[in-house]
Every structure is written in structure tokens, then in C-alpha cells.
Design a protein around this motif. Structure first.
Motif, PDB file in Angstrom:
ATOM      1  N   ALA A  90       0.809  -1.217   0.000  1.00 48.34           N
ATOM      2  CA  ALA A  90       0.000   0.000   0.000  1.00 48.34           C
ATOM      3  C   ALA A  90       0.841   1.265   0.000  1.00 48.34           C
ATOM      4  N   ILE A  91       2.148   1.148   0.151  1.00 50.15           N
ATOM      5  CA  ILE A  91       3.015   2.327   0.266  1.00 50.15           C
ATOM      6  C   ILE A  91       4.014   2.429  -0.881  1.00 50.15           C
ATOM      7  N   GLU A  92       3.694   1.815  -2.011  1.00 50.04           N
ATOM      8  CA  GLU A  92       4.636   1.818  -3.129  1.00 50.04           C
ATOM      9  C   GLU A  92       4.704   3.183  -3.816  1.00 50.04           C
ATOM     10  N   HIS A  93       5.819   3.410  -4.492  1.00 48.63           N
ATOM     11  CA  HIS A  93       6.016   4.576  -5.348  1.00 48.63           C
ATOM     12  C   HIS A  93       4.997   4.525  -6.497  1.00 48.63           C
ATOM     13  N   PRO A  94       4.585   5.677  -7.033  1.00 48.72           N
ATOM     14  CA  PRO A  94       3.642   5.667  -8.151  1.00 48.72           C
ATOM     15  C   PRO A  94       4.071   4.814  -9.341  1.00 48.72           C
ATOM     16  N   SER A  95       5.380   4.619  -9.527  1.00 45.79           N
ATOM     17  CA  SER A  95       5.849   3.809 -10.656  1.00 45.79           C
ATOM     18  C   SER A  95       5.597   2.323 -10.466  1.00 45.79           C
ATOM     19  N   ILE A  96       5.133   1.934  -9.278  1.00 43.35           N
ATOM     20  CA  ILE A  96       4.616   0.578  -9.045  1.00 43.35           C
ATOM     21  C   ILE A  96       3.095   0.628  -8.955  1.00 43.35           C
ATOM     22  N   ALA A  97       2.572   1.568  -8.174  1.00 47.58           N
ATOM     23  CA  ALA A  97       1.131   1.636  -7.935  1.00 47.58           C
ATOM     24  C   ALA A  97       0.335   1.861  -9.215  1.00 47.58           C
ATOM     25  N   GLU A  98       0.788   2.769 -10.067  1.00 47.93           N
ATOM     26  CA  GLU A  98       0.037   3.089 -11.281  1.00 47.93           C
ATOM     27  C   GLU A  98       0.031   1.940 -12.299  1.00 47.93           C
ATOM     28  N   PRO A  99       1.181   1.349 -12.652  1.00 46.61           N
ATOM     29  CA  PRO A  99       1.121   0.213 -13.574  1.00 46.61           C
ATOM     30  C   PRO A  99       0.370  -0.981 -13.000  1.00 46.61           C
ATOM     31  N   ALA A 100       0.395  -1.141 -11.679  1.00 45.26           N
ATOM     32  CA  ALA A 100      -0.361  -2.238 -11.063  1.00 45.26           C
ATOM     33  C   ALA A 100      -1.857  -2.039 -11.296  1.00 45.26           C
ATOM     34  N   ARG A 101      -2.308  -0.784 -11.130  1.00 44.36           N
ATOM     35  CA  ARG A 101      -3.723  -0.503 -11.373  1.00 44.36           C
ATOM     36  C   ARG A 101      -4.077  -0.665 -12.847  1.00 44.36           C
ATOM     37  N   ARG A 102      -3.137  -0.294 -13.730  1.00 45.66           N
ATOM     38  CA  ARG A 102      -3.382  -0.490 -15.169  1.00 45.66           C
ATOM     39  C   ARG A 102      -3.537  -1.975 -15.489  1.00 45.66           C
ATOM     40  N   LEU A 103      -2.664  -2.792 -14.933  1.00 39.25           N
ATOM     41  CA  LEU A 103      -2.747  -4.232 -15.158  1.00 39.25           C
ATOM     42  C   LEU A 103      -4.048  -4.804 -14.606  1.00 39.25           C
TER      43      LEU A 103
END
Length: 366
Positions: A90-103
Motif C-alpha cells: 500500500a506504500i509503493e512509489h507511483p511507478s509501481i502503484a500506477e502500472p499495477a492498477r493499469r494491469l
């Protein structure tokens, strides 16, 4: 100017710049060319690969150069079966959080790994992820906002036992604490040059041999046919030199930064209504994030900027957002206090006088 935002980026070390300059002028050949000028450049790239591999204790063939930590993170999340689930903290950098949501929008099941009030992943959260059985789990080694260090090795071992690939974003940890890929026990790890006094525009994905990586960029056969495109030669050379210096000076840098952080925290705790986030947790020696009751953090940031002091409110890659920090929200920090957040991240050039001046200015502004 007092620069206190080294987690956003660091200035290039003069020794790094000196190593880069010949590859911006004299040695301009394409490293894929077979003639002498190309071969010289290719050799220099491989030396840089060895320097970075040495810093994280892997073989050079396990290092893939990328355009930065963001690309490395995106490559990591694309690894493994496309139909397998994904878990990120839940505390990841946007460069993990955003592609994860895209996937997730593309059909991959997404699970969130919760953290406690100190921003630490809990055993309960890992047990929950094991039951979900995703194909890959990603959690950062050290948080870019709070500086909190996760017990990656402990949880990676548990996930491995259930055949779950593990990735860690080590961008903020590199050069500040020891980072040993094998001891962490992960399958994949992201790194970035501009966080360790190297140039922007260069990073790396470190991978365990045998892990099948799905290339994001296709074309030429560069980087073991895993990342197409002519290499950013000068930046790679700079990254290599920065890694060499980080390894040689790691202990000394850590001791200096920790002494400065302790001085900073002593001064901050004398301010009424101020909270240092995750103060009891193990953190990077250079990072302090705090909030002050009833304060607008963005306004304070701009007031400090007018006094020639550079700090941030959290991740530079998420600046401009009016919502409270996702990291602090995940930790259960009240929205008003989270919106007051200021992050101070120290670096090599900072001295005790900088800390004293910052505390003095902060008190006068408040």
C-alpha cells in the motif's frame, strides 16, 4: 541555498561527471558498432555493469540497464504469467502503484499488502497474500517518503516457498544502506542512478538467473534482447562510477547522515504539535518526514523555498496532488495531519550548520 530533498534527486558528484565527459565528446561511438570506436564504448558499458553488479553483489549478466527506476519497476511488474495475480504494498512509489492498477484494468487480479501505523508490512498481510497466491509480489526496500525499511528478506523467503516471484524497489535504499540482492532473496530488484549522485535518465533491473523477463521495448538486441534501444552511454558510465563510489564510501556516508538526522530530529521534537512519522521504525539514515497540527504543508514548503530551503511534501513523482499522501493514508495518519507533511532528505553536502539554519527558519515561519 540549503538543499534538503535528496530523495527526489541528488546532484551529480564531480567525480561522476569527470567519468562521463569523455563519452559525451571523444568516445561517441554506437556500442553496437563493430569497429574500434564502438568496441571501446561497449567495453566501458560493461565496466559500468560490473561496478553496479558489485554494489549489490550479483554477476554483471544479471543487470539490465533501463531509462530509470520507473522503467525498471514497469518491467518487473510485467514479469511472469500475464494471467497470474499481482500483489503490491500500500506504500509503493507511483511507478509501481500506477502500472499495477493499469494491469488490474486489463484483467489481472490485484491484491494490496497492508502496512501498520509505522508503515511496516505485517506478517498477517503476508499470510493473506500467500492465500491469494499471486504470480508476483512487489514491496519496496525503503520508503521514499518516510524512509521506513522493510524486512524484505524475511517475507521474500516465505513467498518463495509458495512459488511467488518477489520484486523489490530498492531505488531509495541504494547507496544509503547495504543492499545485497542475494541476501534479500528476491527475484527482481529496481535501481536508479540519480538517487546516488549519478545522472538522471538511467537505472537498472537486477534479476535472478532463470527468471523469464518479458521485454517492454522491442527492436534491437541490446541488453540480452531484454531492453531494445541504443544505450544511454554517458549516463550508464556515470551510474557505474556512482555505484563504485557508493560502495567505497557507504559506511562513512551512513554515519554522517545518521548524525545529521539525529540533530534534525532533536530540533524538530522541540516544536509543539509536531509529529515525526514512523519515528520508532528502522529508517534510512537520511530521511525524516513530519507533520504539524493545523498546518498547510504545501504553504510551508513554499515559504521555506522563499528562504532558499528546498524540501518536499513526499514523492516528487506525485507532487501537485492535493490529496493526502497515499503512504501516510495507508499508515492510518489523519488526513489533516497528512496534508501538513514535510519530508527532509539529507545528502553528502549537508552539514550541521544547514540543520541548525533549517530549524531556526522553520520556527520563525511557524
Amino acid at each position: 541555498m540549503i538543499y534538503l530533498d535528496h530523495n527526489a534527486t541528488t546532484p551529480i558528484d564531480e567525480r561522476v561527471l569527470d567519468a562521463m565527459l569523455p563519452f559525451l565528446t571523444t568516445f561517441y561511438g554506437n556500442p553496437s558498432s563493430l569497429y574500434r570506436l564502438g568496441r571501446v564504448v561497449r567495453s566501458a558499458i560493461e565496466t559500468a555493469r560490473e561496478q553496479i553488479a558489485s554494489l549489490v553483489d550479483v554477476q554483471p549478466g544479471q543487470v539490465i540497464f533501463t531509462s530509470g527506476g520507473t522503467e525498471a519497476n514497469n518491467m518487473a511488474l510485467a514479469t511472469g504469467r500475464s494471467d497470474a495475480g499481482l500483489a503490491v504494498s500500500a506504500i509503493e512509489h507511483p511507478s509501481i502503484a500506477e502500472p499495477a492498477r493499469r494491469l488490474e484494468t486489463q484483467g489481472r487480479e490485484l491484491a494490496i499488502i497492508d502496512v501498520d501505523a509505522d508503515g511496516l508490512i505485517t506478517q498477517e498481510a503476508i499470510d493473506h497474500i500467500v492465500r491469494r497466491k499471486p504470480g508476483l509480489a512487489s514491496f519496496m526496500l525503503a520508503n521514499n517518503e518516510t524512509g521506513v525499511i522493510q524486512d524484505v528478506a524475511k517475507y521474500a523467503q516465505q513467498l518463495r516457498e509458495h512459488q511467488i516471484l518477489v520484486h523489490t524497489d530498492a531505488v531509495q535504499a541504494l547507496g544509503k544502506i547495504p543492499v545485497d540482492f542475494n541476501r534479500l532473496g528476491v527475484h527482481l530488484m529496481s535501481l536508479s542512478s540519480h538517487k546516488i549522485y549519478g545522472p538522471k535518465g538511467c537505472g537498472a533491473l537486477v534479476f535472478e538467473k532463470g527468471v523469464e523477463i518479458n521485454p517492454l521495448l522491442l527492436g534491437g538486441g541490446q541488453e540480452q534482447e531484454l531492453r531494445a534501444g541504443t544505450e544511454n552511454v554517458a549516463a550508464i558510465i556515470g551510474f557505474g562510477k556512482a555505484a563504485e563510489l557508493a560502495k567505497a564510501e557507504l559506511a562513512e556516508r551512513g554515519q554522517r547522515l545518521l548524525a545529521l538526522r539525529e540533530q534534525l530530529e532533536d530540533g524538530l521534537m522541540a516544536i509543539p504539535g509536531l509529529t515525526i512519522f514512523a519515528r520508532k521504525a528502522q529508517r534510512l539514515p537520511n530521511t525524516v518526514q513530519f507533520g504539524i497540527d493545523g498546518l498547510d504543508g504545501e504553504m510551508l514548503l513554499m515559504k521555506l523555498d522563499q528562504k532558499n530551503v528546498s524540501v518536499s511534501s513526499g514523492s516528487a513523482c506525485a507532487s501537485g496532488a492535493r490529496e493526502p499522501s497515499a503512504v501516510l493514508t495507508a499508515m492510518g495518519i489523519e488526513p489533516d495531519l497528512a496534508k501538513s507533511a514535510i519530508r527532509v532528505s539529507l545528502g553528502q553536502a549537508n552539514a550541521a550548520a544547514d540543520i541548525s539554519k533549517f530549524i531556526e527558519l522553520l520556527k520563525s515561519l511557524l
